[in-house]
Design a protein around this motif. Structure first.
Motif, PDB file in Angstrom:
ATOM      1  N   ASP A   1     -38.894  -7.474 -27.154  1.00 46.38           N
ATOM      2  CA  ASP A   1     -38.343  -6.991 -28.417  1.00 46.38           C
ATOM      3  C   ASP A   1     -38.113  -8.095 -29.440  1.00 46.38           C
ATOM      4  O   ASP A   1     -38.461  -7.969 -30.618  1.00 46.38           O
ATOM      5  CB  ASP A   1     -37.016  -6.268 -28.165  1.00 46.38           C
ATOM      6  N   ASN A   2     -37.478  -9.177 -29.019  1.00 48.53           N
ATOM      7  CA  ASN A   2     -37.073 -10.212 -29.968  1.00 48.53           C
ATOM      8  C   ASN A   2     -38.258 -10.926 -30.608  1.00 48.53           C
ATOM      9  O   ASN A   2     -38.141 -11.424 -31.738  1.00 48.53           O
ATOM     10  CB  ASN A   2     -36.160 -11.227 -29.290  1.00 48.53           C
ATOM     11  N   TRP A   3     -39.374 -10.976 -29.914  1.00 50.21           N
ATOM     12  CA  TRP A   3     -40.573 -11.602 -30.478  1.00 50.21           C
ATOM     13  C   TRP A   3     -41.077 -10.829 -31.686  1.00 50.21           C
ATOM     14  O   TRP A   3     -41.780 -11.376 -32.545  1.00 50.21           O
ATOM     15  CB  TRP A   3     -41.672 -11.693 -29.414  1.00 50.21           C
ATOM     16  N   ILE A   4     -40.731  -9.561 -31.768  1.00 46.70           N
ATOM     17  CA  ILE A   4     -41.102  -8.739 -32.922  1.00 46.70           C
ATOM     18  C   ILE A   4     -39.983  -8.706 -33.951  1.00 46.70           C
ATOM     19  O   ILE A   4     -40.195  -8.928 -35.150  1.00 46.70           O
ATOM     20  CB  ILE A   4     -41.452  -7.301 -32.483  1.00 46.70           C
ATOM     21  N   PHE A   5     -38.756  -8.437 -33.494  1.00 40.04           N
ATOM     22  CA  PHE A   5     -37.686  -8.175 -34.447  1.00 40.04           C
ATOM     23  C   PHE A   5     -37.156  -9.430 -35.140  1.00 40.04           C
ATOM     24  O   PHE A   5     -36.699  -9.346 -36.291  1.00 40.04           O
ATOM     25  CB  PHE A   5     -36.560  -7.391 -33.781  1.00 40.04           C
ATOM     26  N   ASN A   6     -37.202 -10.579 -34.511  1.00 43.02           N
ATOM     27  CA  ASN A   6     -36.764 -11.789 -35.215  1.00 43.02           C
ATOM     28  C   ASN A   6     -37.656 -12.091 -36.421  1.00 43.02           C
ATOM     29  O   ASN A   6     -37.149 -12.275 -37.534  1.00 43.02           O
ATOM     30  CB  ASN A   6     -36.698 -12.972 -34.254  1.00 43.02           C
ATOM     31  N   PRO A   7     -38.997 -12.137 -36.266  1.00 40.41           N
ATOM     32  CA  PRO A   7     -39.850 -12.305 -37.459  1.00 40.41           C
ATOM     33  C   PRO A   7     -39.724 -11.146 -38.446  1.00 40.41           C
ATOM     34  O   PRO A   7     -39.814 -11.345 -39.662  1.00 40.41           O
ATOM     35  CB  PRO A   7     -41.269 -12.373 -36.873  1.00 40.41           C
ATOM     36  N   THR A   8     -39.505  -9.933 -37.916  1.00 40.31           N
ATOM     37  CA  THR A   8     -39.343  -8.769 -38.789  1.00 40.31           C
ATOM     38  C   THR A   8     -38.221  -8.987 -39.795  1.00 40.31           C
ATOM     39  O   THR A   8     -38.382  -8.753 -41.001  1.00 40.31           O
ATOM     40  CB  THR A   8     -39.059  -7.508 -37.945  1.00 40.31           C
ATOM     41  N   PHE A   9     -37.076  -9.445 -39.319  1.00 44.04           N
ATOM     42  CA  PHE A   9     -35.940  -9.642 -40.216  1.00 44.04           C
ATOM     43  C   PHE A   9     -36.164 -10.803 -41.180  1.00 44.04           C
ATOM     44  O   PHE A   9     -35.698 -10.768 -42.327  1.00 44.04           O
ATOM     45  CB  PHE A   9     -34.663  -9.849 -39.406  1.00 44.04           C
ATOM     46  N   ILE A  10     -36.877 -11.825 -40.728  1.00 42.23           N
ATOM     47  CA  ILE A  10     -37.185 -12.944 -41.624  1.00 42.23           C
ATOM     48  C   ILE A  10     -38.048 -12.463 -42.786  1.00 42.23           C
ATOM     49  O   ILE A  10     -37.740 -12.709 -43.962  1.00 42.23           O
ATOM     50  CB  ILE A  10     -37.893 -14.075 -40.853  1.00 42.23           C
TER      51      ILE A  10
END
Length: 406
Positions: free
Chosen positions: A274-283
């Motif tokens: 999940d975090n590999w997608i959502f961290n860049p998503t928020f950036i």
């Protein structure tokens, strides 16, 4: 090991059904306000409210579908939703009475919510669990494409042919949808599974809301609320900047970047977590909102380019919230609760997107008049996205570990 196939006939047909549902939603919603203003001579408040009440109906439809999908069946609910959507669209021809028009919008929204939730649940069932992020990502492209095509198609048809012709096209598309449902093949719950699910059905609030889907649904609500600033304000903002074309191309860039990135982001979600997608998503989401706000400081020529870049960043950012959020919501729920998890997630997302314009409509005048108010709203939205990112980490992200699946 050979990968399980995503693109089965039912997956493709169901994705097309979703696309047609959302095309009709965007085609009608994009012009209903203008129709009320120009043809029915209503106030701006009434015109905007005709959009919001549809979302209220959709939320009711989603919740009802979530708790009844095991009892009634996914395909049958797809028929029910499609029929309500179709009949109530025809109802527009029969009234110019505003209270009745509000009622039509609410019931039509419920039909849309039932059909869209049933379709989303079917997608969750037919996509292989090992490729759920990738599969749901492809399925969600139906919504992305509809969001990119629907509003432009609506404005073009309404301005050239009128609202009656727009309704005729919407009805034709819904008839096609009804025919396509016949070809959907999905394994429904067996009698034993249905009996077990109904016997163990939660009581109280948990009957309507899937608890395991709540954390990511809260994130969807907050992200959708911020997104509503773009949906409701981009047209006015870009017009005030004297670059209305950039407002349209913003959403084109949004759709293009989603299409280009989805095959990679889907596989990354399934293999890395999940975090590999959502961290860049928020950036990217925060950068997009910042760039939109900054466009208000530049000349029209530079502002045009800045908005196009912002549209691409918006696609790489907010564009990932719905598909991968849904994948998380249904992944963490039991098979018999996939429908409730789907309705929980999209219900929260709809609340954010639908309720946002009402709240923001009261806030914008406090931030400045005209373009200044929207510019400041977008600038403040960038740190708001960072706050949502922090909330994501606290209620979901910190509990996730990177996946090592191949």
């Amino acid at each position: 090991m050979k990968k399980e196939s995503i693109f089965t006939p039912t997956f493709v047909i169901n994705t097309l059904i979703s696309f047609l549902f959302y095309i009709v939603f965007y085609v009608l919603t994009s012009s209903i306000g203008t129709y009320a203003l120009q043809q029915l001579h209503q106030s701006t408040v009434v015109s905007l409210s005709l959009s919001s009440v549809f979302v209220i109906g959709a939320l009711i439809g989603r919740v009802w579908t979530g708790i009844n999908i095991t009892r009634i069946g996914m395909k049958r609910l797809l028929y029910i939703g499609g029929l309500i959507f179709l009949v109530l669209t025809f109802g527009y021809y029969l009234t110019t009475n505003i209270p009745l028009l509000f009622l039509i919008r609410v019931i039509q929204g419920a039909g849309f919510g039932i059909g869209a939730t049933a379709s989303g649940t079917i997608a969750g069932h037919v996509v292989p669990a090992s490729r759920r992020g990738e599969g749901i990502g492809y399925y969600a492209l139906s919504v992305t494409l509809a969001a990119a095509v629907g509003p432009a198609l609506s404005i073009m048809i309404y301005s050239s042919l009128g609202f009656g012709s727009l309704l005729g096209i919407a009805l034709g598309l819904l008839v096609i949808t009804f025919i396509l449902i016949f070809f959907v093949r999905v394994k429904e719950f067996s009698a034993e599974e249905r009996a077990y699910a109904l016997a163990h059905e939660p009581k109280g609030v948990e009957r309507y809301i899937e608890k395991s889907a709540l954390p990511i649904s809260i994130i969807a609500f907050l992200a959708g609320f911020i997104d509503s600033a773009i949906l409701t304000g981009m047209g006015s903002f870009s017009t005030d900047l004297k670059i209305p074309l950039a407002g349209s191309l913003f959403f084109t860039m949004y759709a293009v970047l989603i299409f280009v990135s989805r095959p990679f982001t889907g596989r990354l979600f399934d293999t890395k977590g999940d975090n590999w997608i959502f961290n860049p998503t928020f950036i990217f989401f925060a950068v997009a909102m910042l760039l939109v706000g900054l466009a208000g400081f530049f000349s029209p020529a530079i502002g045009f380019v800045v908005l196009l870049i912002a549209g691409g960043a918006f696609g790489l950012g907010y564009g990932g919230v719905a598909p991968f959020g849904q994948a998380i919501a249904i992944r963490d729920s039991s098979k018999d609760r996939i429908g409730v998890a789907t309705s929980t997630f999209f219900g929260f997302l709809d609340l954010g997107v639908g309720g946002g314009p009402i709240v923001l409509g009261a806030i914008i005048p406090m931030l400045g008049n005209g373009m200044l108010g929207f510019r400041n709203l977008y600038l403040y939205s960038a740190p708001a996205v960072v706050i949502v990112w922090i909330i994501y980490y606290l209620i979901h992200g910190k509990h996730q570990k990177s996946s090592s699946k191949v």
